[in-house]
Motif scaffolding. Structure first.
Motif, PDB file in Angstrom:
ATOM      1  N   GLY A 101       0.813  -1.209   0.000  1.00 35.84           N
ATOM      2  CA  GLY A 101       0.000   0.000   0.000  1.00 35.84           C
ATOM      3  C   GLY A 101       0.837   1.246   0.000  1.00 35.84           C
ATOM      4  N   LYS A 102       2.008   1.170   0.604  1.00 33.14           N
ATOM      5  CA  LYS A 102       2.884   2.335   0.622  1.00 33.14           C
ATOM      6  C   LYS A 102       4.226   2.062  -0.033  1.00 33.14           C
ATOM      7  CE  LYS A 102       4.651   1.364   5.297  1.00 33.14           C
ATOM      8  NZ  LYS A 102       3.935   0.112   5.515  1.00 33.14           N
ATOM      9  N   SER A 103       4.539   0.803  -0.282  1.00 35.59           N
ATOM     10  CA  SER A 103       5.812   0.473  -0.920  1.00 35.59           C
ATOM     11  C   SER A 103       5.741  -0.935  -1.504  1.00 35.59           C
ATOM     12  CB  SER A 103       6.966   0.557   0.091  1.00 35.59           C
ATOM     13  OG  SER A 103       6.768  -0.376   1.139  1.00 35.59           O
ATOM     14  N   ILE A 104       6.703  -1.245  -2.351  1.00 35.22           N
ATOM     15  CA  ILE A 104       6.816  -2.575  -2.958  1.00 35.22           C
ATOM     16  C   ILE A 104       8.073  -3.233  -2.407  1.00 35.22           C
ATOM     17  CG2 ILE A 104       7.104  -3.855  -5.101  1.00 35.22           C
ATOM     18  CD1 ILE A 104       5.644  -1.634  -6.538  1.00 35.22           C
ATOM     19  N   THR A 105       7.922  -4.446  -1.879  1.00 32.81           N
ATOM     20  CA  THR A 105       9.055  -5.165  -1.311  1.00 32.81           C
ATOM     21  C   THR A 105       9.210  -6.514  -2.009  1.00 32.81           C
ATOM     22  OG1 THR A 105       7.647  -6.153   0.403  1.00 32.81           O
ATOM     23  CG2 THR A 105       8.745  -4.073   0.937  1.00 32.81           C
ATOM     24  N   GLY A 106      10.403  -7.075  -1.929  1.00 23.94           N
ATOM     25  CA  GLY A 106      10.662  -8.395  -2.481  1.00 23.94           C
ATOM     26  C   GLY A 106      11.270  -8.412  -3.858  1.00 23.94           C
ATOM     27  N   THR A 108      14.271  -7.442  -4.802  1.00 24.15           N
ATOM     28  CA  THR A 108      15.645  -7.948  -4.754  1.00 24.15           C
ATOM     29  C   THR A 108      15.656  -9.459  -4.553  1.00 24.15           C
ATOM     30  OG1 THR A 108      16.406  -5.849  -3.822  1.00 24.15           O
ATOM     31  CG2 THR A 108      17.865  -7.739  -3.593  1.00 24.15           C
ATOM     32  N   THR A 109      14.762  -9.967  -3.706  1.00 23.26           N
ATOM     33  CA  THR A 109      14.675 -11.411  -3.491  1.00 23.26           C
ATOM     34  C   THR A 109      14.256 -12.125  -4.772  1.00 23.26           C
ATOM     35  OG1 THR A 109      14.091 -11.070  -1.163  1.00 23.26           O
ATOM     36  CG2 THR A 109      13.570 -13.217  -2.126  1.00 23.26           C
ATOM     37  N   ALA A 110      13.299 -11.551  -5.502  1.00 27.20           N
ATOM     38  CA  ALA A 110      12.879 -12.141  -6.771  1.00 27.20           C
ATOM     39  C   ALA A 110      14.027 -12.148  -7.771  1.00 27.20           C
ATOM     40  CB  ALA A 110      11.689 -11.358  -7.333  1.00 27.20           C
ATOM     41  N   ALA A 111      14.780 -11.047  -7.816  1.00 26.50           N
ATOM     42  CA  ALA A 111      15.928 -10.974  -8.724  1.00 26.50           C
ATOM     43  C   ALA A 111      17.002 -11.980  -8.337  1.00 26.50           C
ATOM     44  CB  ALA A 111      16.499  -9.557  -8.727  1.00 26.50           C
ATOM     45  N   SER A 112      17.207 -12.175  -7.034  1.00 24.67           N
ATOM     46  CA  SER A 112      18.224 -13.133  -6.590  1.00 24.67           C
ATOM     47  C   SER A 112      17.829 -14.561  -6.971  1.00 24.67           C
ATOM     48  CB  SER A 112      18.437 -13.021  -5.077  1.00 24.67           C
ATOM     49  OG  SER A 112      17.307 -13.473  -4.358  1.00 24.67           O
ATOM     50  N   LEU A 113      16.538 -14.880  -6.904  1.00 24.94           N
ATOM     51  CA  LEU A 113      16.094 -16.206  -7.338  1.00 24.94           C
ATOM     52  C   LEU A 113      16.347 -16.405  -8.824  1.00 24.94           C
ATOM     53  CD1 LEU A 113      12.689 -16.665  -5.453  1.00 24.94           C
ATOM     54  CD2 LEU A 113      14.821 -17.891  -5.041  1.00 24.94           C
ATOM     55  N   TRP A 114      16.091 -15.373  -9.593  1.00 26.73           N
ATOM     56  CA  TRP A 114      16.318 -15.454 -11.036  1.00 26.73           C
ATOM     57  C   TRP A 114      17.795 -15.670 -11.348  1.00 26.73           C
ATOM     58  CZ3 TRP A 114      18.751 -12.248 -14.749  1.00 26.73           C
ATOM     59  CH2 TRP A 114      18.423 -12.527 -16.069  1.00 26.73           C
ATOM     60  N   VAL A 115      18.667 -14.943 -10.637  1.00 27.30           N
ATOM     61  CA  VAL A 115      20.109 -15.085 -10.844  1.00 27.30           C
ATOM     62  C   VAL A 115      20.582 -16.454 -10.378  1.00 27.30           C
ATOM     63  CG1 VAL A 115      22.377 -14.191 -10.197  1.00 27.30           C
ATOM     64  CG2 VAL A 115      20.527 -12.608 -10.701  1.00 27.30           C
ATOM     65  N   VAL A 116      20.051 -16.935  -9.256  1.00 30.84           N
ATOM     66  CA  VAL A 116      20.438 -18.252  -8.748  1.00 30.84           C
ATOM     67  C   VAL A 116      20.059 -19.348  -9.745  1.00 30.84           C
ATOM     68  CG1 VAL A 116      19.838 -19.986  -7.007  1.00 30.84           C
ATOM     69  CG2 VAL A 116      20.485 -17.702  -6.295  1.00 30.84           C
ATOM     70  N   SER A 117      18.904 -19.194 -10.387  1.00 27.67           N
ATOM     71  CA  SER A 117      18.529 -20.176 -11.405  1.00 27.67           C
ATOM     72  C   SER A 117      19.502 -20.133 -12.581  1.00 27.67           C
ATOM     73  CB  SER A 117      17.098 -19.919 -11.892  1.00 27.67           C
ATOM     74  OG  SER A 117      17.019 -18.734 -12.662  1.00 27.67           O
ATOM     75  N   ALA A 118      19.949 -18.927 -12.948  1.00 27.57           N
ATOM     76  CA  ALA A 118      20.937 -18.801 -14.027  1.00 27.57           C
ATOM     77  C   ALA A 118      22.272 -19.423 -13.622  1.00 27.57           C
ATOM     78  CB  ALA A 118      21.129 -17.322 -14.377  1.00 27.57           C
ATOM     79  N   ILE A 119      22.645 -19.264 -12.351  1.00 24.86           N
ATOM     80  CA  ILE A 119      23.879 -19.885 -11.854  1.00 24.86           C
ATOM     81  C   ILE A 119      23.769 -21.402 -11.937  1.00 24.86           C
ATOM     82  CG2 ILE A 119      25.283 -20.274  -9.790  1.00 24.86           C
ATOM     83  CD1 ILE A 119      24.654 -17.381  -8.977  1.00 24.86           C
ATOM     84  N   GLY A 120      22.613 -21.942 -11.566  1.00 26.09           N
ATOM     85  CA  GLY A 120      22.409 -23.384 -11.668  1.00 26.09           C
ATOM     86  C   GLY A 120      22.497 -23.883 -13.092  1.00 26.09           C
ATOM     87  N   LEU A 121      21.921 -23.126 -14.025  1.00 29.90           N
ATOM     88  CA  LEU A 121      22.013 -23.504 -15.438  1.00 29.90           C
ATOM     89  C   LEU A 121      23.464 -23.475 -15.919  1.00 29.90           C
ATOM     90  CD1 LEU A 121      18.946 -21.545 -16.873  1.00 29.90           C
ATOM     91  CD2 LEU A 121      19.127 -24.013 -16.550  1.00 29.90           C
ATOM     92  N   ALA A 122      24.209 -22.464 -15.469  1.00 30.65           N
ATOM     93  CA  ALA A 122      25.613 -22.354 -15.876  1.00 30.65           C
ATOM     94  C   ALA A 122      26.436 -23.508 -15.333  1.00 30.65           C
ATOM     95  CB  ALA A 122      26.190 -21.019 -15.397  1.00 30.65           C
ATOM     96  N   VAL A 123      26.179 -23.887 -14.078  1.00 32.56           N
ATOM     97  CA  VAL A 123      26.893 -25.026 -13.506  1.00 32.56           C
ATOM     98  C   VAL A 123      26.544 -26.307 -14.268  1.00 32.56           C
ATOM     99  CG1 VAL A 123      27.148 -26.472 -11.453  1.00 32.56           C
ATOM    100  CG2 VAL A 123      27.059 -23.996 -11.213  1.00 32.56           C
ATOM    101  N   GLY A 124      25.261 -26.479 -14.575  1.00 32.40           N
ATOM    102  CA  GLY A 124      24.844 -27.664 -15.323  1.00 32.40           C
ATOM    103  C   GLY A 124      25.472 -27.751 -16.688  1.00 32.40           C
ATOM    104  N   ALA A 125      25.737 -26.597 -17.294  1.00 31.26           N
ATOM    105  CA  ALA A 125      26.362 -26.564 -18.617  1.00 31.26           C
ATOM    106  C   ALA A 125      27.879 -26.686 -18.556  1.00 31.26           C
ATOM    107  CB  ALA A 125      25.973 -25.282 -19.346  1.00 31.26           C
ATOM    108  N   GLY A 126      28.422 -26.669 -17.341  1.00 28.19           N
ATOM    109  CA  GLY A 126      29.871 -26.809 -17.192  1.00 28.19           C
ATOM    110  C   GLY A 126      30.642 -25.515 -17.175  1.00 28.19           C
ATOM    111  N   PHE A 127      29.968 -24.372 -17.039  1.00 30.16           N
ATOM    112  CA  PHE A 127      30.647 -23.084 -16.971  1.00 30.16           C
ATOM    113  C   PHE A 127      31.003 -22.784 -15.516  1.00 30.16           C
ATOM    114  CE2 PHE A 127      28.596 -22.751 -21.061  1.00 30.16           C
ATOM    115  CZ  PHE A 127      29.491 -22.020 -21.820  1.00 30.16           C
TER     116      PHE A 127
END
Length: 238
Positions: A101-106, A108-127
């Motif tokens: 109602g007065k601000s939007i939160t979360g 950064t947490t949503a962005a961190s989940l997105w980046v963590v998924s990209a990190i997992g994909l990179a590890v799976g690909a061998g990078f």
């Protein structure tokens, strides 16, 4: 025959599979630990599961359909499942974003989940180097830049003031004058009429004032000043 198996791009040993899954667990856990320390919705286990699941899907996308490579009517696309992961993780991230109602939160947490998924994909690909470097950068962004932002950038804070008063015109004038004096920005005002609490009391008003409070301004001191204004019954803050 052994050489052909080793140099086959569609083959991966069980040891390398285990190595990549463990590395995904470790890197996702590092980001999750930082989120857990900051008491965010997506903490240690959530980030580990996202990173580990992304890594597994990347491994499946790259090596899980190797038996069909030589089939004449089959096209193997190692990036297909990876693209689906990036799209699907958006729904999980959206669940961590809250509008209060007065601000939007979360965000950064949503962005961190997105980046963590990209990190997992990179590890799976061998990078390995790219995934490890990205994890370090994420940790620096979440921890060090957060300290920097709180100290130098986030100079204002949003609050909701709820004020119950007797006289509409006088209350608005007094509150507006007080907030202007302290250089407090009024973002929105909601007005609601309500009945008096005691016998013989006339109608009263409920003001919901959304303000942006400077960092140097003490909230408790401001509430005390509003409370002592003429006609103000009580005041609270969220």
């Amino acid at each position: 025959m052994v050489l052909n198996t080793v140099h086959n791009p569609w083959y991966i040993s069980e040891m390398h599979i285990l190595l990549r899954l463990l590395l995904a667990l470790l890197l996702g856990g590092l980001v999750g630990f930082e989120r857990e320390q900051s008491n965010h919705a997506a903490g240690l286990r959530t980030n580990i599961l996202v990173c580990l699941g992304s890594c597994l899907l990347m491994l499946l996308s790259m090596y899980g359909f190797s038996a069909f490579v030589d089939e004449p009517n089959v096209r193997v696309d190692p990036a297909r499942l990876a693209a689906a992961v990036i799209t699907g993780i958006g729904f999980l991230g959206a669940g961590t974003i809250l509008f209060t109602g007065k601000s939007i939160t979360g965000l950064t947490t949503a962005a961190s989940l997105w980046v963590v998924s990209a990190i997992g994909l990179a590890v799976g690909a061998g990078f390995y180097f790219a995934s490890a470097t990205a994890t370090i950068m994420v940790l620096v962004t979440l921890w060090a830049f957060n300290k920097l932002e709180k100290r130098y950038i986030s100079t204002k804070r949003a609050h909701l003031l709820k004020i119950k008063a007797d006289d509409l015109s006088q209350a608005l004038l007094d509150i507006n004058g007080l907030l202007t004096e302290h250089k407090i920005v009024i973002r929105k005002i909601l007005l609601e009429e309500c009945e008096g609490e005691g016998e013989g009391e006339g109608d009263q008003i409920m003001l919901q004032v959304y303000i942006t409070l400077p960092k140097s301004e003490a909230l408790l001191m401001l509430l005390d000043k509003i409370k002592h204004l003429e006609g103000v019954r009580w005041v609270s803050s969220e």
